[in-house]
Design an enzyme around this catalytic site. Structure first.
Site, PDB file in Angstrom:
ATOM      1  N   GLU A 176       0.816  -1.218   0.000  1.00 39.88           N
ATOM      2  CA  GLU A 176       0.000   0.000   0.000  1.00 39.88           C
ATOM      3  C   GLU A 176       0.852   1.272   0.000  1.00 39.88           C
ATOM      4  O   GLU A 176       0.765   2.100   0.919  1.00 39.88           O
ATOM      5  CB  GLU A 176      -0.961  -0.001   1.193  1.00 39.88           C
ATOM      6  N   GLU A 298      -4.836  -8.365  -0.499  1.00 39.62           N
ATOM      7  CA  GLU A 298      -5.607  -8.368   0.743  1.00 39.62           C
ATOM      8  C   GLU A 298      -7.067  -8.193   0.365  1.00 39.62           C
ATOM      9  O   GLU A 298      -7.399  -7.399  -0.515  1.00 39.62           O
ATOM     10  CB  GLU A 298      -5.210  -7.219   1.686  1.00 39.62           C
TER      11      GLU A 298
END
Length: 565
Positions: A176, A298
């Protein structure tokens, strides 16, 4: 429950906004021929995240409350049917100073030990640079040379340590990637810095020798967001690198209002379902159809950061069932985010077996669901036939049973197309104990897929009592009377929405309020009162039975007075 971090909320808001604004081709692109790397990714499905362990920010892998990783844990994950494991790693506390930025040998060896256990269990394995993304990489604009030097040093050491590992081990450049924590607000600048990191990572690994010359490398969009602008930027980077062994990754935590239970999105409705369709049509068109495989590194629901009960059980199951089958159609690998809340790391048991069964069934096909998993019977009223709609998803209902006793079609229930009706006589029998709450569970079995369970609930109208407290400690005495809380509205008596996110009267479950069934209270949290003026506020509590109970609070400074209707 330890959180991943609050940035997931920011990420999801960005997804919602960006998807609405995205300009993408309306028709799906023709798929490119399957590549060796596409086959590699498909062989990874399904995958699981070893979250909040080696990625924990602190002294060691137990800093966020999880036990030390064991070989048995890894073996048990493989035994559940998982084919791949993502092992997030935060390096920050284990790196020496400039100019070498030496990783502690013991820590690097520990990472290698866990990786080897996973490889020995025949799992595909992904390791990365994880929470470093917001801890220090985010400062890249103001500390460019230092951040880049530290990042490069980490990857040189990781690449060297694992260069002889088999290609079932892959490297993810950074989790991220984000720069807003470091103060960068210009998205163009953020994309430029991410491109620089990804290219540097690629060059370091590819030039490090051994298996790294062809090792699969995973590159993320900015913040792992599947917004069109950010995916296009990553596509441009991958095209520039011109390497057949690169994989794109994004993360997905659902349509934000549903995923945290806010703004009245208590159900897996058409809007929430369409968000999955729209998002992954865009992901597919941008990457997979152009020959770049995708790993959803995820996935889950944001509300799980607070509590897995933020989303009602049946609505939760419908989300996971639909998501899994849809991305399977798009030939993407998925990796469930688990920070210890799903698979117990010492007992090796699932905290929610029904959720896991639904996920597992999705690996081979679709499961049937229903419009609800709750069948309500109000105490003291005439019991009536109750109908629910089945979402058969191509399957056939084969039986209904209670405690192993099969119910009789025509007598205990009827099925007309997809409309399942529970007969009043059967519901009367199942609630004859007179005990408020779940009286029985009707198990629906189908010719394929997971079972669906209907909880038969005997309830009465919940009753709230007057009380006093403070903004830091306020709990409304509540007789739930067998019912469950779905959501809460808050509006000023004189008009206007009260509390955080005042664009909606419906507040965020668990963040601003939460039911405590065992204590017999509904708690209003400090986060709610932080954005409530000194005034009278009407609260409307919505319960899953359909009951709505009003309550009034008066806030004056830190003092709160609650009055039952």
């Amino acid at each position: 429950m330890k959180k991943r971090r609050s940035s997931k909320v920011i990420l999801s808001l960005a997804i919602v906004v960006a998807l609405l604004a995205a300009v993408v081709p309306s028709a799906a692109l023709a798929a490119a021929p399957a590549s060796a790397m596409q086959s590699y990714v498909e062989a990874m499905e399904p995958g699981w995240n070893l979250g909040n362990s080696l990625d924990a920010v602190g002294a060691d892998e137990t800093a966020w409350g999880n036990p030390r990783i064991t070989k048995e844990l890894i073996q048990n994950i493989a035994a559940q049917g998982y084919k791949s494991i993502r092992i997030p790693v935060t390096w920050d506390s284990h790196i020496g100073g400039a100019p070498n930025y030496q990783i502690e040998a013991a820590y690097l060896n520990r990472v290698q030990e866990v990786v080897q256990w996973a490889l020995d269990a025949n799992l595909y394995v992904m390791i990365n640079v994880h929470h470093d993304s917001w801890l220090w990489i985010s400062k890249m604009e103001t500390q460019h040379d230092q951040v880049l030097a530290r990042y490069n040093a980490i990857w040189r050491q990781i690449a060297d340590k694992f260069k002889n590992s088999p290609n079932k081990l892959m490297f993810e450049s950074v989790n991220e990637p984000r720069f807003t924590d470091g103060g960068t607000t210009d998205e163009t600048q953020q994309q430029k810095m991410l491109d620089e990191l990804n290219v540097s990572f690629f060059n370091i690994v590819r030039s490090s020798g051994g298996q790294n010359a062809t090792r699969p490398l995973v590159l993320s969009t900015l913040e792992a967001s599947p917004s069109q602008e950010r995916m296009t930027a990553l596509y441009n980077t991958i095209s520039k690198l011109n390497d057949k062994n690169i994989i794109a990754t994004v993360h997905f935590y659902g349509f934000w209002p549903f995923s945290v239970n806010i703004a009245g999105h208590t159900k897996f409705d058409a809007e929430t379902q369409n968000d999955i369709i729209t998002t992954f049509d865009h992901v597919y068109n941008t990457f997979v159809a152009r020959g770049i495989p995708v790993i959803i590194g995820e996935y889950g629901l944001l509300g799980f950061d607070k509590h897995t009960g933020v989303i009602e059980q049946g609505e939760k199951l419908k989300f996971f069932e639909f998501f899994a089958q849809y991305v399977k159609q798009k030939s993407m690998a998925t990796m469930l985010w688990d920070n210890g809340q799903h698979f117990n790391r010492t007992s090796f048991k699932w905290s929610d077996p029904d959720l896991f069964n639904m996920i597992k069934a999705s690996w081979t096909g679709r499961s049937s669901t229903a419009s609800s998993d709750l069948v309500h019977v109000k105490q003291g009223t005439a019991v009536k036939d109750t109908s629910v709609q089945l979402n058969l998803n191509g399957n056939t209902l084969t039986s209904l049973s209670v405690n192993g006793t099969t119910l009789k079609s025509g007598t205990d229930y009827t099925l007309n197309g997809s409309t399942l009706t529970f007969k009043a006589s059967q519901l009367t029998k199942l609630t004859s104990s007179g005990k408020l709450g779940v009286n029985a569970t009707i198990v629906a079995k189908f010719n394929k897929g997971a079972d669906w369970k209907f909880n038969v609930v005997l309830y009465n109208t919940p009753r709230l009592s007057s009380t006093t407290g403070t903004t830091s400690s306020f709990a409304i005495p509540t007789a739930f009377n067998g019912d469950q809380l779905a959501t809460m509205e808050a509006v000023y008596v004189n008009g206007g929405n009260a509390g955080p996110h005042n664009w909606t009267s419906f507040k965020e479950f668990e963040t601003t309020f939460s039911p405590a069934y065992s204590e017999g209270t509904i708690k209003l949290h400090q986060a709610f009162f932080n954005e409530v003026n000194d005034a009278a506020v009407t609260l409307r509590f919505h319960f899953w039975s359909g009951e709505i109970v009003n309550y009034t609070i008066n806030k004056s400074g830190s003092t709160v007075t609650g009055t039952a209707s």
